[in-house]
Design an enzyme around this catalytic site. Structure first.
Site, PDB file in Angstrom:
ATOM      1  N   ASP A   1      36.442  45.843  37.452  1.00 33.28           N
ATOM      2  CA  ASP A   1      36.774  47.160  37.964  1.00 33.28           C
ATOM      3  C   ASP A   1      38.145  47.519  37.378  1.00 33.28           C
ATOM      4  OD1 ASP A   1      36.139  48.658  41.220  1.00 33.28           O
ATOM      5  OD2 ASP A   1      36.898  49.518  39.353  1.00 33.28           O
TER       6      ASP A   1
HETATM    7  C1  GLC Z   1      37.176  52.677  40.418  1.00 31.30           C
HETATM    8  C2  GLC Z   1      36.019  52.142  41.249  1.00 31.30           C
HETATM    9  C3  GLC Z   1      34.796  51.779  40.453  1.00 31.30           C
HETATM   10  C4  GLC Z   1      34.689  52.683  39.247  1.00 31.30           C
HETATM   11  C5  GLC Z   1      35.865  52.386  38.339  1.00 31.30           C
HETATM   12  C6  GLC Z   1      35.854  53.259  37.078  1.00 31.30           C
HETATM   13  O1  GLC Z   1      38.388  52.152  40.882  1.00 31.30           O
HETATM   14  O2  GLC Z   1      36.316  51.037  42.108  1.00 31.30           O
HETATM   15  O3  GLC Z   1      33.677  51.897  41.330  1.00 31.30           O
HETATM   16  O4  GLC Z   1      33.473  52.423  38.571  1.00 31.30           O
HETATM   17  O5  GLC Z   1      37.108  52.540  39.009  1.00 31.30           O
HETATM   18  O6  GLC Z   1      36.047  54.590  37.427  1.00 31.30           O
END
Ligand code: GLC
Length: 719
Positions: free
Chosen positions: A264
């Site tokens: 993430d």
């Molecule tokens: C965010 C979220 C995740 C998302 C990622 C990219 O913090 O936790 O679900 O896919 O960043 O945007």
């Protein structure tokens, strides 16, 4: 490994392989050209050439932009390895479907599959290759803002929906140009932060994790999800992003996942804050060792770049393995054959293409709305009735919810406008704000509503108050909106509350004040029209709750598939014991609305249920012949639900667990015979040694239309 990938790897330098492991946002590409600007400039080791060697980009979509970046990148990448483009297309790209909690409420996997398939088609035309979805985190705490992104509290419902979402996004291999690679997230158990506080500690026994939280990830991986995203949280005492037991033993060895693992956002750098690594370089090494292939925006894997030549053989081997998985994904997606695969500027803007999708979005919304109260059949309304549509959500297009990518709130039809198209006479006023109230505004609304036949109160919260980083300690409907309902109630007219929300809220007062209550979730681009069709009776409400609505916050986490405990209330009462049993002194244990609950407009009864055999072997199916009878004057839909209970287990067994469900239509004044088939294998439970198997012994099957009112039959499983 294919020849193409092995030949590429043989030609690549270590720096180029490391580049494939780095993911950047579109900020690094200005007008299509690589750029290191702004705060990122501090990353001295990130040179322009690095940008031309990264493997993927997140958050960029739009055919023209993607084409421009890809063209420039390939012109500057020595081996012409195309970029992967990834984004959070969770419940729609341009055509927005109900939030996943709403899609879960449809209790119909074909609705989820259709929504994901359309999201994929629109995304591919706009140049995307991967979506960071489905999010399959099981959730039980409405204080956590991201419950909106989940399909709820039940691992079986979540598993069915996860499989449908992956199938919708990815289609059937080999790839065609209408599908995306799905990145199932967030691995794992991100949906269980203590106290519902965003990014908080997650800690549970591995037994509970395997029993309740793992199944939906496993279902997505069995459906061939191509990527897995690691979660921010700790699990079993170690942050997921460096957790070898989680990422290698369970994900890769046990679940057999051979695809790409991506973190993430900045999750590798966050290991420093977790205090489980010394510094960013240590974090990079531990994430790599755990099998993380792509570093999303932590610039941690970039740490390897400036000392590539000094890297030990073990690290180089891990880099090779990750680079190989990424190159194989690109090959599977057809990017080496055509880096612009599926990208279609004309289709992206084709109104025909969008129009068909909106029809499906409306159907999905109609299937997801949940009627939880309908006192004296207030609904459906006659289209000749004069409606006063009052409330902070009456005139807004803010019906898309969080993660609604290119959805446009400004052009989304409001509830009031949709009702204008459906009913003969409509008046509308906000009456109050989401969190504001003034007497003058209320008086105006009451005056306007004074000669209406019915009042529709459009209440709830803005999409900004659910989703990531929106944990709250109070899940009540704002007091200002309760004050509005009380004022409207003084007009002594039928009062229908439509609740737009990304999470279960405390609705006891709304329930008391309203004659009917419809849970709208965030219903998407055509949600307002769907609500109008439900209120007018053109469509029957058929959604069921995928998550419990508690009576009060103190009960949370409150979920239907709980365990007996050693002092169940029922046993206590039988023995005349009311004090020393599992209960609160200030509240009932019961929810306001239970999991699986929802009303329709017809009257369907379970009039007969017979079990084909009540003594089953391991390879058998539990087969029930069920008869439903609709003695109402209209065709009616319902969700038949089957729960089971294992009377004695090596580990405690939930009082009931959803094991089968099906949304069915029973024609007016008629009966419908349905055969329920539950494989005995589906009764498997997790044992103390973490083995998952079915125990011989006594079981119950419980059948009904929600998780509370059930008809029970006993059966046995034998060797
Ligand atoms: C965010 C979220 C995740 C998302 C990622 C990219 O913090 O936790 O679900 O896919 O960043 O945007």
């Amino acid at each position: 490994m294919s020849n193409l990938v092995s030949e590429l790897l043989a030609k690549m330098t270590t720096e180029e392989k490391i580049g494939q492991l780095i993911q950047l946002t579109g900020d690094f590409f200005q007008d299509g050209k690589a750029a290191i600007t702004g705060p990122i400039n501090e990353l001295a080791h990130l040179k322009l050439q690095t940008v031309y060697s990264v493997g993927s980009v997140l958050g960029v979509s739009g055919a023209a932009d993607v084409r421009r970046i890809q063209e420039n990148y390939l012109a500057n990448n020595r081996l012409k390895i195309p970029l992967l483009f990834m984004a959070d297309v969770v419940h729609g790209y341009q055509t927005i479907f109900p939030i996943p909690l709403g899609l879960g409420a449809s209790f119909d996997p074909t609705v989820m599959e259709t929504a994901s398939g359309i999201a994929a088609k629109e995304s591919v035309a706009a140049g995307l290759h991967v979506t960071f979805a489905p999010m399959v985190d099981l959730v039980r705490d409405p204080r956590w803002g991201r419950v909106m992104e989940s399909t709820g509290e039940d691992s079986y419902l979540n598993s069915v929906m996860a499989q449908a979402a992956v199938k919708g996004f990815q289609g059937d291999s080999p790839w065609d140009e209408k599908h995306l690679a799905a990145s199932v997230k967030h691995f794992a158990a991100y949906g269980a932060p203590e106290a519902g506080r965003e990014y908080n500690t997650v800690d549970m026994s591995e037994w509970r994790f395997r029993e309740q939280y793992l199944p939906a990830y496993s279902a997505a991986i069995n459906a061939q999800a191509m990527l897995v995203m690691t979660s921010f949280n700790t699990l079993f005492g170690v942050p997921a992003t460096q957790n070898q037991h989680l990422l290698r033993d369970i994900l890769r060895d046990e679940l057999g996942f051979h695809g790409v693992v991506i973190t993430d956002w900045n999750a590798i750098e966050e290991l420093v804050h977790h205090g489980t690594v010394r510094d960013l370089k240590d974090a990079a090494q531990k994430a790599l060792a755990a099998g993380v292939d792509i570093d999303m925006m932590a610039f941690a894997y970039a740490e390897f770049l400036n000392k590539a030549v000094e890297l030990e053989p073990g690290v180089l081997k891990l880099i090779d393995e990750s680079a190989q998985r990424i190159l194989e994904l690109k090959e599977t997606m057809g990017l080496f054959a055509d880096p612009y695969r599926g990208l279609d500027e004309s289709k992206e803007k084709d109104p025909e293409f969008i129009r068909d999708n909106l029809v499906q979005a409306q159907k999905a919304a109609e299937e997801s709305l949940v009627l939880v109260k309908n006192h004296r059949r207030t609904l459906p309304l006659s289209q000749r009735q004069k409606l006063a549509v009052i409330g902070p959500v009456a005139q807004t297009g803010d019906l898309l919810g969080s993660w609604s990518w290119k959805g446009d709130v400004e052009t989304t039809q409001s509830i009031a406008d949709a009702l204008v198209d459906t009913f003969s006479e409509i008046v509308t006023a906000p009456g109050c704000g989401y969190h504001s109230f003034n007497k003058q505004q209320v008086e105006q609304a009451k005056l306007l509503a004074s000669d209406a036949d019915v009042i529709v109160a459009a209440i709830g919260l803005p999409s900004s108050e659910s989703g990531e980083a929106t944990s709250i300690t109070d899940i009540s409907i704002p007091a200002e909106q309760i004050a509005l309902l009380k004022e409207l109630k003084t007009l002594n007219k039928p009062l229908i509350s439509v609740v737009i929300t990304g999470r279960p809220l405390l609705l006891k007062e709304v329930h008391t004040l309203s004659d009917a209550v419809l849970i709208g979730w965030f219903p998407g681009s055509k949600g307002a029209q769907a609500i109008a069709n439900i209120l007018s009776g053109k469509v029957e409400p058929s959604g069921r709750l995928p998550m419990t609505f508690p009576l009060n916050l103190g009960q949370v986490p409150l979920y239907y598939n709980a365990y007996s405990t050693g002092r169940p209330i029922e046993v206590g009462q039988k023995n005349g014991e009311y004090k020393y049993v599992t209960k609160y002194v200030d509240s009932s244990n019961e929810p306001l609305y239970p999991f699986g609950f929802g009303l329709g407009y017809g009257k369907i009864l379970l009039t007969d249920m017979t079990m084909v055999s009540n003594s089953l072997k391991m390879n058998d199916q539990l087969i029930l012949d069920v008869t439903l009878t609709n003695d109402s004057p209209r065709d009616s839909k319902t969700v038949l639900q089957c729960y089971t209970h294992q009377k004695v287990g090596e580990t405690v067994r939930p009082l009931k667990e959803l094991k089968w469900f099906k949304k069915v239509t029973v024609e007016k004044q008629s009966s419908l015979k349905i055969q329920v088939n539950i494989p005995v294998a589906r009764l498997a439970s997790v044992h103390q040694d973490f083995s998952t198997k079915v125990d011989v012994g006594d079981y119950q099957v419980m059948v009904g239309f929600d998780s509370m009112n059930l008809k029970v039959l006993d059966f046995k499983v034998k060797e």
